[in-house]
Design a protein around this motif. Sequence first.
Motif, PDB file in Angstrom:
ATOM      1  N   GLY A  48     -20.272  30.538 -15.184  1.00 59.01           N
ATOM      2  CA  GLY A  48     -20.571  32.004 -16.131  1.00 59.01           C
ATOM      3  C   GLY A  48     -21.342  32.583 -14.992  1.00 59.01           C
ATOM      4  N   ALA A  49     -22.321  33.467 -15.124  1.00 64.83           N
ATOM      5  CA  ALA A  49     -22.899  34.480 -14.564  1.00 64.83           C
ATOM      6  C   ALA A  49     -24.302  33.754 -14.334  1.00 64.83           C
ATOM      7  CB  ALA A  49     -23.738  35.644 -15.942  1.00 64.83           C
ATOM      8  N   GLY A  50     -23.828  32.351 -14.612  1.00 65.67           N
ATOM      9  CA  GLY A  50     -25.571  31.270 -13.253  1.00 65.67           C
ATOM     10  C   GLY A  50     -26.753  31.222 -14.593  1.00 65.67           C
ATOM     11  N   SER A  51     -27.334  31.445 -15.393  1.00 71.41           N
ATOM     12  CA  SER A  51     -27.688  31.192 -16.519  1.00 71.41           C
ATOM     13  C   SER A  51     -28.815  29.910 -16.769  1.00 71.41           C
ATOM     14  CB  SER A  51     -28.140  32.410 -18.026  1.00 71.41           C
ATOM     15  OG  SER A  51     -28.161  33.824 -17.834  1.00 71.41           O
ATOM     16  N   LEU A  52     -28.152  29.168 -16.787  1.00 71.09           N
ATOM     17  CA  LEU A  52     -27.752  27.693 -17.202  1.00 71.09           C
ATOM     18  C   LEU A  52     -27.613  26.789 -15.648  1.00 71.09           C
ATOM     19  CD1 LEU A  52     -27.834  25.080 -19.002  1.00 71.09           C
ATOM     20  CD2 LEU A  52     -25.396  25.146 -19.512  1.00 71.09           C
ATOM     21  N   THR A  53     -27.348  27.617 -14.795  1.00 70.48           N
ATOM     22  CA  THR A  53     -27.810  27.191 -13.440  1.00 70.48           C
ATOM     23  C   THR A  53     -28.756  27.659 -13.152  1.00 70.48           C
ATOM     24  OG1 THR A  53     -25.020  28.638 -13.099  1.00 70.48           O
ATOM     25  CG2 THR A  53     -25.540  27.289 -11.324  1.00 70.48           C
ATOM     26  N   VAL A  54     -29.305  28.383 -12.990  1.00 71.23           N
ATOM     27  CA  VAL A  54     -30.991  28.825 -13.022  1.00 71.23           C
ATOM     28  C   VAL A  54     -31.399  27.977 -13.118  1.00 71.23           C
ATOM     29  CG1 VAL A  54     -32.719  30.004 -12.774  1.00 71.23           C
ATOM     30  CG2 VAL A  54     -30.442  31.129 -11.739  1.00 71.23           C
ATOM     31  N   GLY A  55     -31.653  27.377 -14.370  1.00 68.04           N
ATOM     32  CA  GLY A  55     -32.418  25.804 -15.280  1.00 68.04           C
ATOM     33  C   GLY A  55     -32.338  25.011 -14.294  1.00 68.04           C
ATOM     34  N   LEU A  56     -30.624  24.897 -14.457  1.00 71.88           N
ATOM     35  CA  LEU A  56     -30.584  23.266 -13.681  1.00 71.88           C
ATOM     36  C   LEU A  56     -30.678  22.965 -12.353  1.00 71.88           C
ATOM     37  CD1 LEU A  56     -26.583  23.330 -15.370  1.00 71.88           C
ATOM     38  CD2 LEU A  56     -28.281  21.852 -15.643  1.00 71.88           C
ATOM     39  N   ALA A  57     -30.709  24.363 -11.327  1.00 73.75           N
ATOM     40  CA  ALA A  57     -31.530  24.358 -10.255  1.00 73.75           C
ATOM     41  C   ALA A  57     -32.437  23.674 -10.233  1.00 73.75           C
ATOM     42  CB  ALA A  57     -30.963  25.424  -9.487  1.00 73.75           C
ATOM     43  N   MET A  58     -33.452  23.783 -11.267  1.00 75.77           N
ATOM     44  CA  MET A  58     -34.725  24.081 -10.797  1.00 75.77           C
ATOM     45  C   MET A  58     -35.267  22.313 -11.537  1.00 75.77           C
ATOM     46  SD  MET A  58     -36.468  27.417 -12.255  1.00 75.77           S
ATOM     47  CE  MET A  58     -36.361  27.756 -13.677  1.00 75.77           C
ATOM     48  N   SER A  59     -33.764  21.501 -12.358  1.00 76.40           N
ATOM     49  CA  SER A  59     -34.382  20.496 -13.253  1.00 76.40           C
ATOM     50  C   SER A  59     -33.683  19.138 -12.176  1.00 76.40           C
ATOM     51  CB  SER A  59     -34.081  20.348 -14.477  1.00 76.40           C
ATOM     52  OG  SER A  59     -34.194  21.798 -15.070  1.00 76.40           O
ATOM     53  N   ALA A  60     -32.590  19.555 -11.325  1.00 80.34           N
ATOM     54  CA  ALA A  60     -32.142  18.400 -10.688  1.00 80.34           C
ATOM     55  C   ALA A  60     -32.031  18.698  -9.134  1.00 80.34           C
ATOM     56  CB  ALA A  60     -30.179  18.429 -10.716  1.00 80.34           C
ATOM     57  N   ARG A  61     -31.555  17.384  -8.763  1.00 74.93           N
ATOM     58  CA  ARG A  61     -31.788  17.400  -6.443  1.00 74.93           C
ATOM     59  C   ARG A  61     -30.542  18.240  -6.230  1.00 74.93           C
ATOM     60  NH1 ARG A  61     -27.737  14.782  -3.949  1.00 74.93           N
ATOM     61  NH2 ARG A  61     -27.656  13.211  -5.568  1.00 74.93           N
ATOM     62  N   LYS A  62     -29.662  18.589  -7.232  1.00 72.03           N
ATOM     63  CA  LYS A  62     -28.401  19.601  -6.918  1.00 72.03           C
ATOM     64  C   LYS A  62     -27.430  19.510  -7.568  1.00 72.03           C
ATOM     65  CE  LYS A  62     -24.562  19.085  -3.483  1.00 72.03           C
ATOM     66  NZ  LYS A  62     -23.357  18.891  -2.102  1.00 72.03           N
ATOM     67  N   VAL A  63     -26.590  20.973  -7.635  1.00 68.22           N
ATOM     68  CA  VAL A  63     -26.110  21.632  -8.881  1.00 68.22           C
ATOM     69  C   VAL A  63     -24.239  21.957  -8.247  1.00 68.22           C
ATOM     70  CG1 VAL A  63     -25.736  23.593 -10.710  1.00 68.22           C
ATOM     71  CG2 VAL A  63     -27.881  22.189 -10.337  1.00 68.22           C
ATOM     72  N   THR A  64     -23.668  21.366  -8.360  1.00 70.78           N
ATOM     73  CA  THR A  64     -22.195  21.605  -8.358  1.00 70.78           C
ATOM     74  C   THR A  64     -21.996  22.410  -9.293  1.00 70.78           C
ATOM     75  OG1 THR A  64     -21.995  20.008  -7.130  1.00 70.78           O
ATOM     76  CG2 THR A  64     -19.826  21.234  -7.343  1.00 70.78           C
ATOM     77  N   ALA A  65     -21.732  24.049  -9.029  1.00 71.41           N
ATOM     78  CA  ALA A  65     -21.712  25.411 -10.068  1.00 71.41           C
ATOM     79  C   ALA A  65     -19.939  25.416  -9.414  1.00 71.41           C
ATOM     80  CB  ALA A  65     -21.863  26.385 -10.146  1.00 71.41           C
ATOM     81  N   VAL A  66     -18.903  25.362 -11.115  1.00 71.04           N
ATOM     82  CA  VAL A  66     -18.054  25.300 -11.106  1.00 71.04           C
ATOM     83  C   VAL A  66     -17.650  26.320 -11.775  1.00 71.04           C
ATOM     84  CG1 VAL A  66     -15.504  24.040 -11.583  1.00 71.04           C
ATOM     85  CG2 VAL A  66     -16.939  23.028  -9.989  1.00 71.04           C
ATOM     86  N   GLU A  67     -16.770  27.521 -11.323  1.00 70.45           N
ATOM     87  CA  GLU A  67     -15.781  28.408 -11.794  1.00 70.45           C
ATOM     88  C   GLU A  67     -15.118  29.196 -11.723  1.00 70.45           C
ATOM     89  OE1 GLU A  67     -15.683  31.353 -14.562  1.00 70.45           O
ATOM     90  OE2 GLU A  67     -17.967  30.843 -14.701  1.00 70.45           O
ATOM     91  N   VAL A  68     -14.267  29.098 -13.034  1.00 72.73           N
ATOM     92  CA  VAL A  68     -12.344  29.930 -12.697  1.00 72.73           C
ATOM     93  C   VAL A  68     -12.190  31.089 -12.110  1.00 72.73           C
ATOM     94  CG1 VAL A  68     -12.066  30.036 -15.232  1.00 72.73           C
ATOM     95  CG2 VAL A  68     -10.207  29.393 -13.675  1.00 72.73           C
ATOM     96  N   ASP A  69     -13.445  32.405 -12.968  1.00 73.47           N
ATOM     97  CA  ASP A  69     -13.318  33.805 -12.677  1.00 73.47           C
ATOM     98  C   ASP A  69     -13.990  33.935 -11.531  1.00 73.47           C
ATOM     99  OD1 ASP A  69     -13.318  36.379 -13.412  1.00 73.47           O
ATOM    100  OD2 ASP A  69     -14.309  36.045 -15.354  1.00 73.47           O
ATOM    101  N   ALA A  70     -12.834  35.103 -11.045  1.00 74.68           N
ATOM    102  CA  ALA A  70     -13.155  35.711  -9.481  1.00 74.68           C
ATOM    103  C   ALA A  70     -14.246  36.443  -9.637  1.00 74.68           C
ATOM    104  CB  ALA A  70     -12.295  35.789  -8.777  1.00 74.68           C
ATOM    105  N   LYS A  71     -13.849  37.143 -10.845  1.00 74.82           N
ATOM    106  CA  LYS A  71     -15.083  38.238 -10.853  1.00 74.82           C
ATOM    107  C   LYS A  71     -16.689  37.396 -11.035  1.00 74.82           C
ATOM    108  CE  LYS A  71     -12.937  39.907 -14.471  1.00 74.82           C
ATOM    109  NZ  LYS A  71     -12.947  40.645 -15.606  1.00 74.82           N
ATOM    110  N   LEU A  72     -16.677  36.380 -11.280  1.00 77.92           N
ATOM    111  CA  LEU A  72     -17.931  35.732 -11.687  1.00 77.92           C
ATOM    112  C   LEU A  72     -18.613  35.740 -10.573  1.00 77.92           C
ATOM    113  CD1 LEU A  72     -17.290  34.331 -15.272  1.00 77.92           C
ATOM    114  CD2 LEU A  72     -19.391  36.371 -14.759  1.00 77.92           C
ATOM    115  N   VAL A  73     -17.768  34.577  -9.496  1.00 78.84           N
ATOM    116  CA  VAL A  73     -18.332  33.907  -8.373  1.00 78.84           C
ATOM    117  C   VAL A  73     -19.153  34.797  -7.731  1.00 78.84           C
ATOM    118  CG1 VAL A  73     -17.677  32.585  -6.569  1.00 78.84           C
ATOM    119  CG2 VAL A  73     -16.395  32.969  -8.070  1.00 78.84           C
ATOM    120  N   PRO A  74     -19.012  36.075  -7.325  1.00 81.45           N
ATOM    121  CA  PRO A  74     -20.563  36.951  -6.432  1.00 81.45           C
ATOM    122  C   PRO A  74     -21.039  37.008  -7.362  1.00 81.45           C
ATOM    123  CG  PRO A  74     -18.268  38.545  -5.824  1.00 81.45           C
ATOM    124  CD  PRO A  74     -17.795  36.902  -7.977  1.00 81.45           C
TER     125      PRO A  74
END
Length: 153
Positions: A48-74
């Motif tokens: 989605g918008a990356g809120s959880l992604t940022v938290g995961l990035a601060m907790s993990a060695r690597k994060v692969t974030a998958v998103e289907v909505d082309a509008k959200l990717v940028p």
Amino acid sequence: MRELLDRHSIRPTKTLGQNFVIDPNTIRKTLAVADIDPNDHVLEIGAGAGSLTVGLAMSARKVTAVEVDAKLVPLLKEVTSAHANVDVIHVDALSFDVDAVQADSVVANLPYNIATLVVLRILDLAPTVRSLTVMTQREVGERLSAPPGSKIY
């Protein structure tokens, strides 16, 4: 996060069943439940918008974030740009090779219409995944945890 979504003119869409996680308390609780090891490679489905992604990035060695909505990717790439350990992939969670990611953990905020399919797909096709933390509607959780043959199974 709301300002960022407004600036990009992004609203959750019904057709994709979107519900963005933006509440900091929900993010903290999700991270606590997921109990990510600092050496983990986490696959986040529905970033989605990356809120959880940022938290995961601060907790993990690597994060692969998958998103289907082309509008959200940028937007997702913008939000995670300060985190070199995040890879953003624009792909449908129901069609990409989940095993190729070689993730240790999966964290997902899944829409009702695909939640069961995604969970079953990960369990079937991603043997390296040892932890799966999924947010979804209560009904989906009840169905996933119901014993075979029960009314809601």
